[in-house]
Design an enzyme around this catalytic site. Structure first.
Site, PDB file in Angstrom:
ATOM      1  N   ARG A 187      -4.860   1.570  -0.376  1.00 23.49           N
ATOM      2  CA  ARG A 187      -4.774   0.119  -0.212  1.00 23.49           C
ATOM      3  C   ARG A 187      -4.708  -0.636  -1.531  1.00 23.49           C
ATOM      4  O   ARG A 187      -5.498  -0.396  -2.446  1.00 23.49           O
ATOM      5  CB  ARG A 187      -5.983  -0.401   0.574  1.00 23.49           C
ATOM      6  N   ASP A 228      -3.192  -9.190   8.433  1.00 23.43           N
ATOM      7  CA  ASP A 228      -2.000  -8.973   9.258  1.00 23.43           C
ATOM      8  C   ASP A 228      -1.967  -7.606   9.933  1.00 23.43           C
ATOM      9  O   ASP A 228      -1.245  -7.419  10.914  1.00 23.43           O
ATOM     10  CB  ASP A 228      -0.723  -9.188   8.438  1.00 23.43           C
ATOM     11  N   ASN A 267       2.149  -0.403   5.318  1.00 29.47           N
ATOM     12  CA  ASN A 267       2.530  -0.784   3.958  1.00 29.47           C
ATOM     13  C   ASN A 267       3.427  -2.004   4.050  1.00 29.47           C
ATOM     14  O   ASN A 267       4.502  -1.937   4.639  1.00 29.47           O
ATOM     15  CB  ASN A 267       3.278   0.377   3.282  1.00 29.47           C
ATOM     16  N   CYS A 285       0.837  -1.187   0.000  1.00 26.42           N
ATOM     17  CA  CYS A 285       0.000   0.000   0.000  1.00 26.42           C
ATOM     18  C   CYS A 285       0.878   1.245   0.000  1.00 26.42           C
ATOM     19  O   CYS A 285       2.092   1.170  -0.170  1.00 26.42           O
ATOM     20  CB  CYS A 285      -0.909   0.006   1.228  1.00 26.42           C
TER      21      CYS A 285
END
Length: 629
Positions: free
Chosen positions: A50, A100, A75, A2
């Site tokens: 995203r 995550d 990121n 991201c």
């Protein structure tokens, strides 16, 4: 994968304008086309773009912790997040998503900054703790993911995944740092210890910053380092088994995704090894992508095709030609800072090709740094043996004189190009290796600079921080120190920057399994004889992969992702080369000797010298400066 951006006030809880955070995120929208979000609170604003890879619908960002006491923009990928989630859940932590990101929040709340060594993966993130009123900025061990920061005149700290996110803030000063020009001409990129703009910093790999309101921004803290000080014990066979286990573990852990996944395949040792291990772990054909060149001597596509056939991959290939020079302005825009690694062009093309078929691609980057695969490392290993035999007092006058007298033979067979080796042997090992890695030597830069720029540069030389990195390395030998410097300096500054910007420009996630930190740490502990033997680097890795790959792939001369810039600048792009000396952008700086630039161009086009790398540096510098000032 991201893009992140944000604003943090270090002088009180002043409100943050969400439109400024959004503008910063919009500048890096290419990094995350699947969603965006903004969150602000007194004194802080976080923004996110995203690219959905895992838990496609359930992990929007900015993300709040289960109790709402912390917020995250992130990121990267955490490859061991499932194990961490189980551990944290067993201790009572609650989870509402399957991704995550929420694991990072829970890990912070459970362990504080000690959560960082528990995270296995690539990451750059900003985490705001509403109870402590602190902002944690953190970057992964090896610098796979970038993070730029700057402190503005009002005391606020701004940050983003790319420099262009910071450039979107109206209060950022756009003053070029002349020392970054010295660094750039020496290395072909601006290293992580500096930025092209004064006041902008890059958070170093394996470091974090913990910011608080109403306090001066603290220095960064190193939370990870690589050590070459210890050695693995065991037979070659036993260490080979251990290495193979680490390789398999690194590749398989990076094959988890809820979107199509494939691999870059150049036909070299590293990408071929990754594809072989992916094929071993996969129940369906691996998707592979490769790029060839219109100059036959530099085209490796036949080797890629050999590997693709061997493992029955779903293979896709394309060619790069001189007309791809038209991409130069787009390339300059991807990197923001001047970046002259010419392999960025084919890397971008292979990323474009891959994105048509997959969203995630595994690369072979990192093995050369970890296992001593670069030719310069092998040469340095040999030179160090000479240095041990001959004292500096004898080497300096002997090899210094020979090196000064020996002609520069750019087009001669490699064994006859001894000038660089002779000049290197005249110096100590650290200085000699810095010279081997530099694109442009100190004496050549001196001749290119104007008198005004020489005053701006002062006593600083680009080699100084590199040499210091080698000197302070936790290492036993010259080869150790060379690899350490490559991992800390060249890898994040050049290789990982190239892959991050070119892949994210097309919203492709690139993963580097050969940079799994456990694999890199194991490589750093290998005896030198299992890294370099009989003039060959990556010795043990090649022996291990003989079970899967043919010798003609494993032991052919290393080419790398070479672009035929020299031929192009002498042929179809000669006009572009001649235009460098007359560039209005470069002329306005007053930094360079235009006559010297013309002489370099004429010598290259006439074929009396190969100045292609230096000319390409000036082309990219010209385009980058035009976009910055």
């Amino acid at each position: 994968m991201c893009g992140i951006a944000g604003i943090f006030h270090t002088e009180g809880l002043k409100p943050v304008d969400p439109t400024r955070v959004r503008a910063m995120c919009d500048a890096i929208a290419h990094r995350g086309p699947d969603g965006d979000g903004i969150w602000t609170a007194p004194g802080v604003g976080l923004g996110h773009r995203r690219l959905a890879i895992i838990d496609l619908a359930g992990s929007p960002q900015p993300m709040a912790s289960a109790d709402g006491a912390a917020m995250l923009v992130f990121n990267g990928e955490i490859y061991n997040y499932r194990e961490l989630r189980r551990e944290l859940a067993a201790e009572g932590m609650q989870f509402h998503t399957d991704g995550d990101s929420e694991v990072i929040l829970a890990a912070w709340q459970r362990w504080g900054v000690d959560c960082l060594p528990r995270l296995h993966g690539m990451f750059a993130f900003a985490l705001y703790d509403l109870r402590e009123r602190t902002l944690l900025l953190a970057r992964d061990r090896l610098g796979v993911k970038p993070l730029f920061t700057a402190t503005l005149a009002d005391g606020s700290v701004i940050f983003g995944s790319e420099l262009k996110a910071l450039l979107a803030h109206p209060s950022l000063r756009r003053e070029i740092d002349p020392l970054a020009i010295e660094d750039y001409l020496a290395w072909g990129y601006v290293p992580d210890h500096r930025s092209i703009l004064k006041g902008v910093e890059k958070l170093a790999a394996g470091h974090y910053r913990l910011l608080r309101h109403d306090r001066v921004a603290p220095p960064t803290v190193q939370w990870w380092d690589i050590s070459f000080a210890d050695r693995e014990r065991g037979s070659e066979a036993d260490l080979g088994v251990h290495l193979l286990h680490r390789l398999r573990e690194a590749v398989s852990s990076r094959m988890e995704a809820d979107v199509p996944l494939g691999a870059f395949l150049s036909g070299g040792v590293d990408s071929s090894s990754v594809v072989a291990l992916m094929a071993e772990a996969s129940t369906s054909p691996v998707k592979t992508c490769s790029i060839g060149f219109d100059v036959a001597a530099l085209d490796e596509s036949s080797y890629a095709e050999t590997i693709a056939q061997r493992f029955a991959t779903e293979h896709h290939a394309a060619m790069v030609g001189a007309d791809d020079y038209a991409l130069i302005d787009r390339l300059a825009g991807m990197f923001d800072e001047p970046f002259a690694d010419a392999s960025a062009l084919p890397t971008f093309r292979v990323c474009e090709l891959a994105r048509r078929h997959v969203t995630v691609a595994l690369s072979g980057d990192g093995a050369d740094e970890a296992f001593a695969g670069y030719r310069r490392q092998v040469f340095h290993h040999g030179e160090e043996q000479v240095r041990r035999l001959l004292p500096q007092g004898l080497r300096q006058p002997l090899f210094g004189t020979l090196g000064a007298l020996y002609p520069r033979l750019d087009f001669a067979p490699r064994p006859l190009r001894a000038k660089a080796t002779l000049l290197s042997l005249a110096r100590d090992g650290n200085e000699g290796y810095a010279r081997a890695l530099a694109v442009t030597q100190a004496e050549q830069r001196q001749a290119l600079y104007s008198a005004d720029f020489l005053r701006l540069r002062g006593d600083y030389r680009a080699e100084q921080p590199f040499v210091e990195t080698m000197r302070r390395a936790p290492a036993r030998s010259g080869l150790d120190r060379a690899q350490y410097a490559d991992l800390k300096f060249y890898l994040p500054g050049d290789i990982l920057t190239k892959v991050d910007r070119t892949s994210m420009a097309v919203a492709l996630e690139a993963r580097e399994p050969l940079l799994d930190h456990r694999l890199v740490e194991f490589g750093a502990r290998l005896p030198e004889t299992l890294r370099v033997r009989r003039g060959t680097g990556k010795y043990l890795m090649k022996q291990v992969m003989r079970r899967s790959l043919p010798d003609e792939v494993l032991f052919r001369p290393k080419m790398g992702f070479v672009t035929p810039i020299a031929q192009w600048l002498r042929g179809p792009l000669a006009g572009q080369a001649r235009a460098i000396a007359d560039s209005a952008t470069l002329a306005r700086t007053g930094w360079f000797d235009a006559g010297q630039l013309r002489r370099l161009t004429d010598a290259h086009i006439s074929g009396t010298a190969d100045n292609s790398r230096l000319l390409w540096q000036f082309v990219m510098l010209d385009r980058s400066l035009a976009g910055l000032v």
